[in-house]
Write a protein that holds these residues in place. Structure first.
Motif, PDB file in Angstrom:
ATOM      1  N   HIS A  20     -48.711   2.838  47.088  1.00  0.00           N
ATOM      2  CA  HIS A  20     -49.262   1.502  46.798  1.00  0.00           C
ATOM      3  C   HIS A  20     -50.713   1.403  47.221  1.00  0.00           C
ATOM      4  N   ASP A  21     -51.036   1.895  48.414  1.00  0.00           N
ATOM      5  CA  ASP A  21     -52.411   1.816  48.926  1.00  0.00           C
ATOM      6  C   ASP A  21     -53.223   3.008  48.429  1.00  0.00           C
ATOM      7  N   PHE A  22     -54.436   2.734  47.947  1.00  0.00           N
ATOM      8  CA  PHE A  22     -55.278   3.795  47.418  1.00  0.00           C
ATOM      9  C   PHE A  22     -55.712   4.739  48.534  1.00  0.00           C
ATOM     10  N   VAL A  23     -55.502   6.016  48.306  1.00  0.00           N
ATOM     11  CA  VAL A  23     -55.917   7.036  49.277  1.00  0.00           C
ATOM     12  C   VAL A  23     -57.383   7.362  49.013  1.00  0.00           C
ATOM     13  N   PRO A  24     -58.266   7.200  50.013  1.00  0.00           N
ATOM     14  CA  PRO A  24     -59.691   7.461  49.796  1.00  0.00           C
ATOM     15  C   PRO A  24     -59.932   8.866  49.249  1.00  0.00           C
ATOM     16  N   THR A  25     -60.907   8.978  48.384  1.00  0.00           N
ATOM     17  CA  THR A  25     -61.209  10.250  47.730  1.00  0.00           C
ATOM     18  C   THR A  25     -61.452  11.357  48.749  1.00  0.00           C
ATOM     19  N   GLU A  26     -62.186  11.039  49.808  1.00  0.00           N
ATOM     20  CA  GLU A  26     -62.511  12.060  50.810  1.00  0.00           C
ATOM     21  C   GLU A  26     -61.252  12.586  51.486  1.00  0.00           C
ATOM     22  N   LEU A  27     -60.290  11.689  51.756  1.00  0.00           N
ATOM     23  CA  LEU A  27     -59.046  12.100  52.401  1.00  0.00           C
ATOM     24  C   LEU A  27     -58.196  12.934  51.431  1.00  0.00           C
ATOM     25  N   LYS A  28     -58.149  12.521  50.180  1.00  0.00           N
ATOM     26  CA  LYS A  28     -57.449  13.303  49.163  1.00  0.00           C
ATOM     27  C   LYS A  28     -57.997  14.734  49.126  1.00  0.00           C
ATOM     28  N   ALA A  29     -59.329  14.819  49.050  1.00  0.00           N
ATOM     29  CA  ALA A  29     -59.960  16.135  48.939  1.00  0.00           C
ATOM     30  C   ALA A  29     -59.715  16.975  50.187  1.00  0.00           C
ATOM     31  N   GLN A  30     -59.762  16.342  51.358  1.00  0.00           N
ATOM     32  CA  GLN A  30     -59.495  17.067  52.614  1.00  0.00           C
ATOM     33  C   GLN A  30     -58.082  17.652  52.616  1.00  0.00           C
ATOM     34  N   TYR A  31     -57.132  16.848  52.172  1.00  0.00           N
ATOM     35  CA  TYR A  31     -55.725  17.274  52.105  1.00  0.00           C
ATOM     36  C   TYR A  31     -55.539  18.417  51.096  1.00  0.00           C
ATOM     37  N   ILE A  32     -56.118  18.237  49.919  1.00  0.00           N
ATOM     38  CA  ILE A  32     -55.976  19.255  48.876  1.00  0.00           C
ATOM     39  C   ILE A  32     -56.680  20.550  49.291  1.00  0.00           C
ATOM     40  N   ASN A  33     -57.822  20.435  49.949  1.00  0.00           N
ATOM     41  CA  ASN A  33     -58.518  21.636  50.416  1.00  0.00           C
ATOM     42  C   ASN A  33     -57.672  22.428  51.408  1.00  0.00           C
ATOM     43  N   LEU A  34     -56.924  21.722  52.249  1.00  0.00           N
ATOM     44  CA  LEU A  34     -56.008  22.421  53.162  1.00  0.00           C
ATOM     45  C   LEU A  34     -54.908  23.126  52.387  1.00  0.00           C
ATOM     46  N   LEU A  35     -54.321  22.419  51.417  1.00  0.00           N
ATOM     47  CA  LEU A  35     -53.250  23.011  50.618  1.00  0.00           C
ATOM     48  C   LEU A  35     -53.741  24.226  49.836  1.00  0.00           C
ATOM     49  N   LEU A  36     -55.010  24.208  49.425  1.00  0.00           N
ATOM     50  CA  LEU A  36     -55.573  25.338  48.696  1.00  0.00           C
ATOM     51  C   LEU A  36     -55.635  26.600  49.553  1.00  0.00           C
ATOM     52  N   GLN A  37     -55.672  26.414  50.862  1.00  0.00           N
ATOM     53  CA  GLN A  37     -55.752  27.566  51.762  1.00  0.00           C
ATOM     54  C   GLN A  37     -54.382  28.136  52.132  1.00  0.00           C
ATOM     55  N   VAL A  38     -53.316  27.450  51.728  1.00  0.00           N
ATOM     56  CA  VAL A  38     -51.964  27.899  52.093  1.00  0.00           C
ATOM     57  C   VAL A  38     -51.563  29.134  51.294  1.00  0.00           C
ATOM     58  N   GLY A  39     -51.952  29.193  50.029  1.00  0.00           N
ATOM     59  CA  GLY A  39     -51.614  30.354  49.228  1.00  0.00           C
ATOM     60  C   GLY A  39     -50.580  30.104  48.143  1.00  0.00           C
ATOM     61  N   PHE A  40     -50.381  28.835  47.756  1.00  0.00           N
ATOM     62  CA  PHE A  40     -49.475  28.538  46.645  1.00  0.00           C
ATOM     63  C   PHE A  40     -50.022  29.152  45.360  1.00  0.00           C
ATOM     64  N   GLN A  56     -53.816   5.482  41.406  1.00  0.00           N
ATOM     65  CA  GLN A  56     -54.045   6.428  42.499  1.00  0.00           C
ATOM     66  C   GLN A  56     -54.829   7.658  42.043  1.00  0.00           C
ATOM     67  N   MET A  57     -54.738   8.003  40.759  1.00  0.00           N
ATOM     68  CA  MET A  57     -55.390   9.214  40.256  1.00  0.00           C
ATOM     69  C   MET A  57     -56.705   8.920  39.528  1.00  0.00           C
ATOM     70  N   ALA A  58     -57.213   7.709  39.678  1.00  0.00           N
ATOM     71  CA  ALA A  58     -58.434   7.319  38.967  1.00  0.00           C
ATOM     72  C   ALA A  58     -59.651   8.130  39.401  1.00  0.00           C
ATOM     73  N   ASP A  59     -59.574   8.756  40.573  1.00  0.00           N
ATOM     74  CA  ASP A  59     -60.728   9.487  41.113  1.00  0.00           C
ATOM     75  C   ASP A  59     -60.575  10.999  40.990  1.00  0.00           C
ATOM     76  N   THR A  60     -59.756  11.472  40.067  1.00  0.00           N
ATOM     77  CA  THR A  60     -59.525  12.915  39.955  1.00  0.00           C
ATOM     78  C   THR A  60     -60.830  13.687  39.736  1.00  0.00           C
ATOM     79  N   THR A  61     -61.722  13.166  38.915  1.00  0.00           N
ATOM     80  CA  THR A  61     -63.004  13.850  38.685  1.00  0.00           C
ATOM     81  C   THR A  61     -63.798  13.970  39.981  1.00  0.00           C
ATOM     82  N   GLU A  62     -63.795  12.908  40.784  1.00  0.00           N
ATOM     83  CA  GLU A  62     -64.516  12.942  42.062  1.00  0.00           C
ATOM     84  C   GLU A  62     -63.845  13.903  43.038  1.00  0.00           C
ATOM     85  N   VAL A  63     -62.517  13.948  43.015  1.00  0.00           N
ATOM     86  CA  VAL A  63     -61.798  14.879  43.889  1.00  0.00           C
ATOM     87  C   VAL A  63     -62.164  16.317  43.552  1.00  0.00           C
TER      88      VAL A  63
END
Length: 286
Positions: A20-40, A56-63
């Motif tokens: 429901h609450d919009f996740v700030p773009t910077e926090l999204k990117a921080q989270y995804i950057n961590l997941l990118l290092q896991v090796g999926f 919630q996905m309106a900022d995909t380009t910015e992410v």
């Protein structure tokens, strides 16, 4: 499939999109950057759909602009729901895969993409063409693949018919999607081995939704069915808003990791980064 390596797809987009609450773009990117290092193998990270439908996905380009892809082999996947989304997604060099939800329930296809099955098949064909032109991989999700709650006709023959149709159009990666948690270990064990054996050159995966009580049984059924591509989300977050049970969410990634590791599968994951992502996830999901 030609190799035996398991391909784990981490679905951070699926987990976040219903918040429901919009996740700030910077926090999204921080989270995804961590997941990118896991090796999926693949990270389903965002979508190019109407912001009115999925705010919630309106900022995909910015992410995308805030992702560090220099030290990862993980492929980025973005979900699209129409040709406009396809055309937007292929412009991003960083994105490797486009995913399209193709429902075999007419009711759900209208609800989910505001288009008919026949119109969506046209979209898939255009996506395949644009992906080829832009060196992307098209992933099609056979949505409502285990049944639907609307009373639309469903049986194994319909699943196989649409699989055959999509493969004939050129789909190389097909994920059978549960959508509302209606699958059972019995259905998984009946459907998946047949599809895999009938289409040996196609990467057939599975995208399951489940309650915590039946996750493990579904993971086990998928594993013994010969599936090598499994979608999951950290802590089982996310799920379809049409699901009847509030506990019905994604299959939990940590349970898939634990199960496959116990089976002796070498997943080659950076578990330190995974645990960091687990900690950071509390800022997003609470």
């Amino acid at each position: 499939m030609s190799n035996n390596k398991f391909k784990l797809v981490e679905c951070s987009r699926d987990a976040m999109q219903g918040l429901h609450d919009f996740v700030p773009t910077e926090l999204k990117a921080q989270y995804i950057n961590l997941l990118l290092q896991v090796g999926f193998d693949t990270l389903d990270f965002g979508s190019f759909v109407s912001p009115k439908a999925i705010p919630q996905m309106a900022d995909t380009t910015e992410v995308v602009a805030n992702l560090d892809l220099n030290h990862t082999s993980t492929k980025l996947l973005a979900i699209v729901a129409n040709l406009r989304g396809v055309e937007a997604a292929v412009q991003h060099e960083q994105i490797n895969c486009l995913g399209f939800p193709f429902s075999i329930s007419e009711t759900f296809q209208q609800r989910n993409t505001n288009s008919s099955i026949s119109a969506s098949l046209d979209t898939v064909e255009r996506m395949l063409s644009l992906c080829d032109q832009n060196h992307k991989t098209a992933v099609v999700y056979l949505s409502m693949g285990f049944g639907n709650p609307y009373g639309d006709l469903w049986n194994y023959e319909i699943v196989e018919q649409w699989t055959e149709t999509l493969v004939s159009k050129g789909v190389k990666v097909l994920s059978i999607a549960d959508t509302v948690g209606i699958s059972t270990p019995e259905k998984i064990s009946e459907i998946l081995p047949k599809l895999i054996s009938y289409h040996p050159g196609i990467e057939i995966g599975i995208h399951l939704h489940a309650t915590p009580a039946d996750r493990l049984k579904k993971i086990e059924a998928a594993y013994h069915s010969g599936v090598k591509r499994i979608d999951a989300a950290l802590k089982g977050f996310g799920g379809c808003p049409m699901a009847a049970d509030d506990l019905t969410g994604n299959i939990a990634t940590e349970e898939v990791i634990s199960f496959l590791t116990a089976k002796g599968e070498n997943l080659n994951l950076n578990m330190e980064k995974w645990h960091e992502a687990m900690v950071l996830s509390t800022k997003i999901f609470g």
